[in-house]
Design an enzyme around this catalytic site. Structure first.
Site, PDB file in Angstrom:
ATOM      1  N   LYS A  73       0.859  -1.190   0.000  1.00  0.00           N
ATOM      2  CA  LYS A  73       0.000   0.000   0.000  1.00  0.00           C
ATOM      3  C   LYS A  73       0.886   1.227   0.000  1.00  0.00           C
ATOM      4  O   LYS A  73       2.023   1.175   0.481  1.00  0.00           O
ATOM      5  CB  LYS A  73      -0.876   0.021   1.259  1.00  0.00           C
ATOM      6  CG  LYS A  73      -2.146   0.808   1.079  1.00  0.00           C
ATOM      7  CD  LYS A  73      -3.175   0.005   0.323  1.00  0.00           C
ATOM      8  CE  LYS A  73      -4.459   0.745   0.122  1.00  0.00           C
ATOM      9  NZ  LYS A  73      -5.481  -0.151  -0.442  1.00  0.00           N
TER      10      LYS A  73
HETATM   11  P1  NAD Z   1     -13.420   7.443  -3.580  1.00  0.00           P
HETATM   12  O1  NAD Z   1     -12.441   8.494  -3.260  1.00  0.00           O
HETATM   13  O2  NAD Z   1     -13.847   7.229  -4.992  1.00  0.00           O
HETATM   14  O3  NAD Z   1     -14.754   7.671  -2.733  1.00  0.00           O
HETATM   15  C1  NAD Z   1     -14.773   7.845  -1.352  1.00  0.00           C
HETATM   16  C2  NAD Z   1     -16.175   8.290  -0.955  1.00  0.00           C
HETATM   17  O4  NAD Z   1     -16.243   8.369   0.466  1.00  0.00           O
HETATM   18  C3  NAD Z   1     -16.548   9.667  -1.485  1.00  0.00           C
HETATM   19  O5  NAD Z   1     -17.939   9.678  -1.809  1.00  0.00           O
HETATM   20  C4  NAD Z   1     -16.289  10.574  -0.302  1.00  0.00           C
HETATM   21  O6  NAD Z   1     -17.044  11.779  -0.342  1.00  0.00           O
HETATM   22  C5  NAD Z   1     -16.759   9.648   0.820  1.00  0.00           C
HETATM   23  N1  NAD Z   1     -16.241  10.027   2.128  1.00  0.00           N
HETATM   24  C6  NAD Z   1     -15.021  10.498   2.463  1.00  0.00           C
HETATM   25  N2  NAD Z   1     -14.987  10.757   3.779  1.00  0.00           N
HETATM   26  C7  NAD Z   1     -16.191  10.410   4.273  1.00  0.00           C
HETATM   27  C8  NAD Z   1     -16.774  10.448   5.575  1.00  0.00           C
HETATM   28  N3  NAD Z   1     -16.092  10.918   6.614  1.00  0.00           N
HETATM   29  N4  NAD Z   1     -18.050   9.995   5.716  1.00  0.00           N
HETATM   30  C9  NAD Z   1     -18.743   9.539   4.644  1.00  0.00           C
HETATM   31  N5  NAD Z   1     -18.256   9.490   3.415  1.00  0.00           N
HETATM   32  C10 NAD Z   1     -17.011   9.933   3.232  1.00  0.00           C
HETATM   33  O7  NAD Z   1     -12.819   6.108  -2.927  1.00  0.00           O
HETATM   34  P2  NAD Z   1     -13.155   4.607  -3.316  1.00  0.00           P
HETATM   35  O8  NAD Z   1     -12.185   4.156  -4.324  1.00  0.00           O
HETATM   36  O9  NAD Z   1     -14.630   4.467  -3.570  1.00  0.00           O
HETATM   37  O10 NAD Z   1     -12.749   3.869  -1.955  1.00  0.00           O
HETATM   38  C11 NAD Z   1     -13.661   3.788  -0.853  1.00  0.00           C
HETATM   39  C12 NAD Z   1     -13.174   2.715   0.102  1.00  0.00           C
HETATM   40  O11 NAD Z   1     -13.069   1.476  -0.609  1.00  0.00           O
HETATM   41  C13 NAD Z   1     -11.778   2.953   0.706  1.00  0.00           C
HETATM   42  O12 NAD Z   1     -11.793   2.435   2.029  1.00  0.00           O
HETATM   43  C14 NAD Z   1     -10.865   2.115  -0.161  1.00  0.00           C
HETATM   44  O13 NAD Z   1      -9.703   1.708   0.529  1.00  0.00           O
HETATM   45  C15 NAD Z   1     -11.774   0.926  -0.446  1.00  0.00           C
HETATM   46  N6  NAD Z   1     -11.402   0.173  -1.649  1.00  0.00           N
HETATM   47  C16 NAD Z   1     -11.385   0.768  -2.880  1.00  0.00           C
HETATM   48  C17 NAD Z   1     -11.053   0.010  -3.995  1.00  0.00           C
HETATM   49  C18 NAD Z   1     -11.092   0.595  -5.387  1.00  0.00           C
HETATM   50  O14 NAD Z   1     -10.874  -0.173  -6.348  1.00  0.00           O
HETATM   51  N7  NAD Z   1     -11.375   1.865  -5.561  1.00  0.00           N
HETATM   52  C19 NAD Z   1     -10.703  -1.335  -3.836  1.00  0.00           C
HETATM   53  C20 NAD Z   1     -10.749  -1.911  -2.577  1.00  0.00           C
HETATM   54  C21 NAD Z   1     -11.107  -1.135  -1.485  1.00  0.00           C
END
Ligand code: NAD
Length: 427
Positions: free
Chosen positions: A117
């Site tokens: 990471k």
């Molecule tokens: P992203 O940046 O596209 O979206 C994050 C979302 O969370 C946004 O809508 C943001 O406004 C919201 N957010 C941020 N802070 C917040 C809070 N305090 N309360 C509520 N909402 C809040 O990110 P993503 O890629 O969708 O990732 C989201 C989660 O999924 C993370 O934990 C990431 O590690 C995990 N994840 C993502 C992927 C991927 O392929 N993108 C893969 C595995 C895990």
């Protein structure tokens, strides 16, 4: 002398909090599965960690220094694999715990990868595209010796996207003197990305929701779903479940949430978000806070934003039957136990959000072969791998009496331990 504008370094307490939690989880399952203590000790710490200072020329002409990290937890099964996130709270402890989680996730899914990471402490929403590009390129060049298609392959995570991956790929390629698409995954299709990668994590989460409903025998023609976080993972999950006839009654983003018991119009909400930049204020819905959202009565709750959202202080107020973890680490170990004891079926992060790394693996394979698959081929293969992992975790959970998270960890860590035993210790 001008005032220093560098982002503050994290406190020791916030550095260790996440990492100790990840270690505790490993300790618990190691004890339960009777893991060889010497192997256990080796897995408690990352193989390699790098902290870099990243000077960036800002648009106003000043130079600002940011702190960046790349951690490889383990590389026994193959090159290290894991996302890069941009967020002001990124720290070594958080990145290390997420790298460990990636090791377990890849092993659970049967992918030939170790876990890694990375991240940079910054507020990307306050930076121009030019500043983000310079930040990304300098970060890449600072950690370049760690990277490579056979060494360590970054992917998008919070507040990074396919454009970020294109900059990393370009910087790496220029430095080695030829184009190397397979050094990153989650890049645009036009430069070697895979069809289906952007939606893959949400698609996998949606698949797990359906499997959890079948597994628990939930009797509903239109199950109600609440999604925290409406970014890449949350929005795709909501869209796909909505298309399958589920009722998405609430969603949120960093600014707050919205609720409509009759179900939100997801296509209209996506158009509204593109225009307004937030979900709150969406017509025919009530504005709610993120903490109210978590407490709504629903069939399925999908936390898809940040870590540590469900903990001792709020777990007793949750009112869902199934919890599917789109985000990494949204539930504390104590809250996870509480939910299990109180009949909530939890699909853990290392299974639920593994669709992203699975299609990243497909992208890497396609890049290495110079042979590209259609979106249907990608989605079918993803479903096969998610299906196999769900079968294995649910079966192990039933047979062993372990809660699903521990069953998933047991499978992943068991595979890794076997590989480490066979490879032996050098010298
Ligand atoms: P992203 O940046 O596209 O979206 C994050 C979302 O969370 C946004 O809508 C943001 O406004 C919201 N957010 C941020 N802070 C917040 C809070 N305090 N309360 C509520 N909402 C809040 O990110 P993503 O890629 O969708 O990732 C989201 C989660 O999924 C993370 O934990 C990431 O590690 C995990 N994840 C993502 C992927 C991927 O392929 N993108 C893969 C595995 C895990």
């Amino acid at each position: 002398m001008t005032a220093l504008k560098s982002i503050e370094r994290p406190t020791m307490e916030c550095e260790t909090k996440h990492f100790l939690m990840a270690q505790r989880q490993l300790d618990e399952i190691a004890l339960e599965m009777g893991l060889d203590p010497e192997l256990h000790e080796r897995l408690r710490y990352p193989k390699r960690s790098m902290i870099v200072t990243i000077p960036v020329r800002m648009d106003d002409g000043s130079v600002r220094s940011f702190t960046g990290y790349r951690v490889q937890h383990d590389v026994t099964l193959g090159p290290a694999k894991g996302g890069v996130r941009y967020h002001p709270e990124v720290n070594l402890g958080e990145v290390s715990s997420l790298a460990m989680l990636m090791t377990w996730k890849c092993a659970l899914m049967g992918l030939p990868y170790g876990g890694a990471k990375g991240g940079i402490r910054c507020e990307p929403w306050k930076m121009s595209m030019g500043e983000q590009e310079r930040l990304t390129r300098r970060y890449t060049s600072e950690i370049i010796n760690l990277l490579g298609p056979d060494k360590d392959i970054p992917a998008p995570d919070m507040y990074t996207n396919e454009q970020t991956m294109a900059w990393i790929m370009d910087t790496y390629s220029i430095n080695v003197g030829h184009t190397v698409p397979s050094v990153v995954t989650g890049k645009p299709v036009s430069i070697g990305g895979s069809f289906g990668r952007t939606e893959a994590t949400g698609r996998g989460v949606a698949y797990c929701v359906k499997r959890a409903i079948t597994q628990t025998g939930l009797d509903s023609t239109a199950p109600t779903v609440v999604v925290q976080g409406f970014g890449n993972v949350g929005a795709v999950t909501a869209k796909l479940l909505n298309e399958s006839g589920y009722k998405i009654i609430a969603v949120s983003d960093v600014h707050g949430g919205i609720y409509n018991q009759k179900g939100l119009d997801i296509p209209r909400l996506q158009a509204y978000l593109s225009e307004m930049g937030k979900v709150s204020g969406f017509p025919h819905s009530e504005d709610i806070s993120n903490s109210e959202l978590l407490q709504l009565k629903c069939d399925v709750l999908v936390p898809a934003a940040l870590a540590n959202q469900i903990h001792d202080d709020n777990v007793q107020k949750l009112d869902c039957k199934i919890l599917v973890e789109g985000a990494n680490g949204p539930t504390s170990p104590e809250a996870d136990k509480y939910l299990h004891e109180n009949g909530v079926f939890v699909v853990p992060d290392i299974l639920a959000n593994a669709g992203g790394v699975t299609v990243s693996y497909f992208e890497w394979v396609q890049g290495l072969m110079h042979l590209f698959w259609t979106e249907d081929e990608v989605n079918n293969k993803l479903e096969q791998i998610m299906g196999r992992a769900c079968d294995q975790v649910f079966e192990m959970s039933i047979k062993s009496g372990l809660r699903p998270r521990m069953a998933a960890l047991r499978i992943g860590i068991g595979r890794l331990a076997e590989a480490k035993r066979l490879r032996g210790l050098y010298p």
